[in-house]
Design a protein around this motif. Structure first.
Motif, PDB file in Angstrom:
ATOM      1  N   GLY A 201       0.811  -1.213   0.000  1.00 36.00           N
ATOM      2  CA  GLY A 201       0.000   0.000   0.000  1.00 36.00           C
ATOM      3  C   GLY A 201       0.840   1.256   0.000  1.00 36.00           C
ATOM      4  O   GLY A 201       0.532   2.228  -0.700  1.00 36.00           O
ATOM      5  N   ILE A 202       1.919   1.240   0.763  1.00 36.29           N
ATOM      6  CA  ILE A 202       2.816   2.403   0.808  1.00 36.29           C
ATOM      7  C   ILE A 202       3.518   2.555  -0.535  1.00 36.29           C
ATOM      8  O   ILE A 202       3.724   3.673  -1.024  1.00 36.29           O
ATOM      9  N   SER A 203       3.864   1.427  -1.152  1.00 33.98           N
ATOM     10  CA  SER A 203       4.492   1.473  -2.484  1.00 33.98           C
ATOM     11  C   SER A 203       3.577   2.165  -3.483  1.00 33.98           C
ATOM     12  O   SER A 203       4.022   2.987  -4.292  1.00 33.98           O
ATOM     13  N   VAL A 204       2.296   1.858  -3.430  1.00 33.85           N
ATOM     14  CA  VAL A 204       1.329   2.494  -4.335  1.00 33.85           C
ATOM     15  C   VAL A 204       1.292   4.004  -4.105  1.00 33.85           C
ATOM     16  O   VAL A 204       1.251   4.793  -5.065  1.00 33.85           O
ATOM     17  N   GLU A 208       2.334   6.978  -6.798  1.00 33.25           N
ATOM     18  CA  GLU A 208       1.445   8.097  -7.128  1.00 33.25           C
ATOM     19  C   GLU A 208       2.164   9.423  -6.917  1.00 33.25           C
ATOM     20  O   GLU A 208       2.092  10.322  -7.754  1.00 33.25           O
ATOM     21  N   TRP A 209       2.856   9.556  -5.792  1.00 33.31           N
ATOM     22  CA  TRP A 209       3.611  10.778  -5.522  1.00 33.31           C
ATOM     23  C   TRP A 209       4.663  11.013  -6.602  1.00 33.31           C
ATOM     24  O   TRP A 209       4.921  12.155  -6.988  1.00 33.31           O
ATOM     25  N   GLY A 210       5.268   9.936  -7.064  1.00 28.97           N
ATOM     26  CA  GLY A 210       6.341  10.053  -8.056  1.00 28.97           C
ATOM     27  C   GLY A 210       5.880  10.523  -9.418  1.00 28.97           C
ATOM     28  O   GLY A 210       6.703  10.850 -10.270  1.00 28.97           O
ATOM     29  N   ARG A 211       4.562  10.567  -9.619  1.00 27.98           N
ATOM     30  CA  ARG A 211       4.039  11.050 -10.902  1.00 27.98           C
ATOM     31  C   ARG A 211       3.694  12.536 -10.863  1.00 27.98           C
ATOM     32  O   ARG A 211       3.204  13.088 -11.856  1.00 27.98           O
ATOM     33  N   ALA A 212       3.944  13.171  -9.714  1.00 28.77           N
ATOM     34  CA  ALA A 212       3.599  14.593  -9.594  1.00 28.77           C
ATOM     35  C   ALA A 212       4.778  15.375  -9.024  1.00 28.77           C
ATOM     36  O   ALA A 212       5.927  15.112  -9.372  1.00 28.77           O
ATOM     37  N   GLU A 213       4.498  16.311  -8.108  1.00 28.41           N
ATOM     38  CA  GLU A 213       5.537  17.237  -7.669  1.00 28.41           C
ATOM     39  C   GLU A 213       6.622  16.585  -6.823  1.00 28.41           C
ATOM     40  O   GLU A 213       7.700  17.154  -6.647  1.00 28.41           O
ATOM     41  N   LEU A 214       6.371  15.371  -6.317  1.00 28.18           N
ATOM     42  CA  LEU A 214       7.382  14.672  -5.531  1.00 28.18           C
ATOM     43  C   LEU A 214       8.214  13.718  -6.375  1.00 28.18           C
ATOM     44  O   LEU A 214       8.975  12.912  -5.829  1.00 28.18           O
ATOM     45  N   SER A 215       8.080  13.809  -7.675  1.00 31.09           N
ATOM     46  CA  SER A 215       8.855  12.944  -8.571  1.00 31.09           C
ATOM     47  C   SER A 215      10.346  13.052  -8.273  1.00 31.09           C
ATOM     48  O   SER A 215      10.912  14.144  -8.236  1.00 31.09           O
ATOM     49  N   SER A 216      10.963  11.901  -8.024  1.00 27.91           N
ATOM     50  CA  SER A 216      12.394  11.869  -7.737  1.00 27.91           C
ATOM     51  C   SER A 216      12.890  10.439  -7.861  1.00 27.91           C
ATOM     52  O   SER A 216      12.107   9.487  -7.812  1.00 27.91           O
ATOM     53  N   PHE A 217      14.188  10.296  -7.995  1.00 29.00           N
ATOM     54  CA  PHE A 217      14.784   8.964  -8.078  1.00 29.00           C
ATOM     55  C   PHE A 217      14.550   8.180  -6.792  1.00 29.00           C
ATOM     56  O   PHE A 217      14.213   6.985  -6.823  1.00 29.00           O
ATOM     57  N   ILE A 221      12.599   4.563  -6.406  1.00 27.00           N
ATOM     58  CA  ILE A 221      13.171   3.291  -5.959  1.00 27.00           C
ATOM     59  C   ILE A 221      12.597   2.870  -4.613  1.00 27.00           C
ATOM     60  O   ILE A 221      12.583   1.667  -4.289  1.00 27.00           O
ATOM     61  N   ALA A 222      12.098   3.822  -3.807  1.00 22.70           N
ATOM     62  CA  ALA A 222      11.421   3.450  -2.567  1.00 22.70           C
ATOM     63  C   ALA A 222      10.171   2.634  -2.882  1.00 22.70           C
ATOM     64  O   ALA A 222       9.867   1.637  -2.188  1.00 22.70           O
ATOM     65  N   ALA A 223       9.439   3.030  -3.917  1.00 20.92           N
ATOM     66  CA  ALA A 223       8.265   2.270  -4.341  1.00 20.92           C
ATOM     67  C   ALA A 223       8.665   0.864  -4.777  1.00 20.92           C
ATOM     68  O   ALA A 223       7.992  -0.120  -4.457  1.00 20.92           O
ATOM     69  N   ASP A 224       9.786   0.759  -5.484  1.00 19.80           N
ATOM     70  CA  ASP A 224      10.279  -0.554  -5.920  1.00 19.80           C
ATOM     71  C   ASP A 224      10.671  -1.426  -4.733  1.00 19.80           C
ATOM     72  O   ASP A 224      10.323  -2.608  -4.671  1.00 19.80           O
ATOM     73  N   VAL A 225      11.414  -0.839  -3.798  1.00 21.52           N
ATOM     74  CA  VAL A 225      11.899  -1.586  -2.629  1.00 21.52           C
ATOM     75  C   VAL A 225      10.732  -2.130  -1.816  1.00 21.52           C
ATOM     76  O   VAL A 225      10.746  -3.291  -1.374  1.00 21.52           O
ATOM     77  N   LEU A 226       9.699  -1.323  -1.633  1.00 19.70           N
ATOM     78  CA  LEU A 226       8.551  -1.737  -0.831  1.00 19.70           C
ATOM     79  C   LEU A 226       7.732  -2.829  -1.509  1.00 19.70           C
ATOM     80  O   LEU A 226       7.090  -3.652  -0.834  1.00 19.70           O
ATOM     81  N   ALA A 227       7.768  -2.875  -2.825  1.00 19.83           N
ATOM     82  CA  ALA A 227       6.991  -3.875  -3.569  1.00 19.83           C
ATOM     83  C   ALA A 227       7.744  -5.186  -3.750  1.00 19.83           C
ATOM     84  O   ALA A 227       7.141  -6.199  -4.112  1.00 19.83           O
ATOM     85  N   PHE A 228       9.041  -5.182  -3.480  1.00 17.68           N
ATOM     86  CA  PHE A 228       9.868  -6.373  -3.718  1.00 17.68           C
ATOM     87  C   PHE A 228       9.634  -7.426  -2.634  1.00 17.68           C
ATOM     88  O   PHE A 228       9.661  -7.131  -1.443  1.00 17.68           O
ATOM     89  N   VAL A 356      11.712  18.890  -7.961  1.00 13.66           N
ATOM     90  CA  VAL A 356      11.781  20.154  -7.224  1.00 13.66           C
ATOM     91  C   VAL A 356      13.027  20.964  -7.568  1.00 13.66           C
ATOM     92  O   VAL A 356      13.068  22.176  -7.319  1.00 13.66           O
ATOM     93  N   LEU A 357      14.021  20.341  -8.157  1.00 15.01           N
ATOM     94  CA  LEU A 357      15.231  21.074  -8.534  1.00 15.01           C
ATOM     95  C   LEU A 357      14.920  22.174  -9.539  1.00 15.01           C
ATOM     96  O   LEU A 357      15.571  23.223  -9.544  1.00 15.01           O
TER      97      LEU A 357
END
Length: 454
Positions: A201-204, A208-217, A221-228, A356-357
């Motif tokens: 659930g946190i990965s999801v 979602e955050w990564g598709r908007a203003e919080l997009s970042s590497f 990868i946090a989403a990937d790590v949580l889903a693994f 944000v950069l």
């Protein structure tokens, strides 16, 4: 990382000669790219030097500290005037300055080059932060721009300034990285411990955050790590990882340097301290047994959205603090670093690349000084629209017994920096009382001392 950097360089058409003190590693690399890439082996420093065209360009990638000095000591006798060395490890910027002065006596140029992106970035395209003599960068510009990651068609490689500027900027990059990693950990903890969400659930949420203003590497990868999932148990592997975070020293150097320069960096400070606390696993277990469980599940319907706002604000505060260190360090040490160039090369390839950069770069152009970034109209609007949610998340975390050192430190930084008056007046009065340190008054000029005895 060195192997992947060699592969990247060779893949761009540059002939490469490699040396490793372990011959088997050299042979394994050369064998793995045979008939594909022009990578040739050497088995001693003398052979390495003999195989390279003059003026030589040699990249060094070893552990920071004494290993770098040992390599330079053994390699220098085989070098010639005009040769250029590139230390691409995480050396301390002061060590780089010392080594540059030493090699200058031999007519050899040493460039301190910060390379960010990890093993994958080294192969596919890192962010490159070069420091030292400008001619050293110009002589190698084509190389770095060829292998670097690209953003909007521009290579994310640049000249950070003289002396140890390249390693200084990379050190601060890593300090910001510490803060963001801890921020992700706190965000994860609030959703997991406070809200009872699953790793999936946190990965999801992170995706979602990564598709908007919080997009970042790092969010990606946090989403990937949580889903693994762990292949053996089928449970999220992250839940089986021991909660002790390692560190190699760059975060600590960043905090120490900021203190020396008088730059407040509470977000980075808190992240370094959080890692130190995580390392005290046995003590934490013992104290838990004495005091009992402090964290608890606490239902709330709007925390995730407020957490999104708190994350953005805390990330911005971490970047503002880091950029202020770079600006202050450049002024103190005469580096001549351009913050716009720093933000430009951080846009892709590096670990802290984030959407944000772009906002920070525009804000910097508007105000012209890192210290005044929070005065830019753009950041004022963005922070004001999120600050209430940021505060509410911190209140929620405290009520749920969840530690949030970077969220707290970032918020405290913001409310302290935006207060006209702070209670430092009583600190100064007490200093004058016990140590005659004197004080200034708000109602008239001058330096004063009082007995402070009624």
């Amino acid at each position: 990382m060195g192997e992947n950097l060699a592969r990247n360089i060779a893949s761009k058409g540059f002939p490469v000669v490699v040396y490793n003190r372990t011959a088997e590693k050299t042979d394994r690399l050369v064998s793995s790219v045979k008939q594909v890439l022009d990578i040739r082996p050497s088995y001693s420093f003398s052979e390495l030097a003999a195989m390279l065209e003059r003026p030589r360009q040699i990249i060094i990638m070893v552990e920071a500290g004494k290993p770098v000095d040992m390599v330079l000591e053994q390699l220098t006798p085989y070098l010639s005037r005009g040769d250029i060395l590139f230390d691409c490890g995480n050396s301390h910027y002061r060590d780089t300055g010392r080594r540059q002065a030493m090699l200058e006596k031999h007519g050899v140029v040493l460039m301190g080059v910060g390379v960010s992106g990890g093993e994958e970035g080294a192969l596919k395209g890192p962010s490159v932060m070069a420091g030292g003599l400008k001619q050293g960068f110009e002589a190698s510009r084509h190389l770095w721009e060829s292998i670097a990651a690209k953003a909007d068609g521009e290579p994310c490689a640049g000249y950070m300034g003289g002396g140890g500027a390249g390693h200084f900027v990379k050190m601060v990059h890593n300090g910001i990285e510490y803060a963001i990693l801890q921020l992700i950990a706190e965000t994860y903890d609030i959703m997991k411990t406070g809200l009872g969400m699953t790793a999936d659930g946190i990965s999801v949420v992170f995706r979602e955050w990564g598709r908007a203003e919080l997009s970042s590497f790092l969010i990606e990868i946090a989403a990937d790590v949580l889903a693994f999932k762990d292949p053996e148990t089928g449970v999220p592997l992250v839940e089986l990882v021991l909660d002790k975070a390692g560190q190699k020293g760059t975060g600590r150097w960043c905090v120490q340097t900021a203190a020396e320069l008088g730059v407040p960096t509470p977000s980075i400070d808190a992240a370094v301290s959080a890692r130190n606390i995580s390392a005290l696993k046995n003590l934490r277990i013992q104290l838990h047994d004495v005091y009992g469980e402090r964290s608890k599940h606490r239902v709330s319907n709007d925390v995730v959205e407020k957490l999104r706002k708190a994350y953005w604000c805390s990330m911005v505060m971490s970047f503002v603090q880091g950029l202020t260190i770079i600006q202050s360090g450049s002024q103190a040490y005469g580096y001549g670093t351009s913050l716009d160039e720093v933000l430009r090369v951080w846009r892709n390839g590096c670990i802290i690349r984030a959407a944000v950069l772009k906002d920070l770069r525009e804000a910097l152009k508007a105000v012209g000084d890192a210290q005044y970034l929070l005065k830019s109209d753009q950041l004022v609007r963005e922070v004001v629209s999120r600050v209430d949610g940021w505060r509410d998340v911190i209140i929620y975390a405290k009520q749920a017994g969840i530690p949030t050192p970077v969220l707290d430190a970032s918020y405290n930084y913001f409310i302290s920096m935006t207060r006209k008056a702070l209670p430092a007046n009583i600190i100064q009065a007490l200093r004058d009382r016990f140590g005659s340190h004197t004080y200034e008054r708000v109602d008239k000029p001058g330096i004063y001392h009082s007995s402070w005895r009624p």
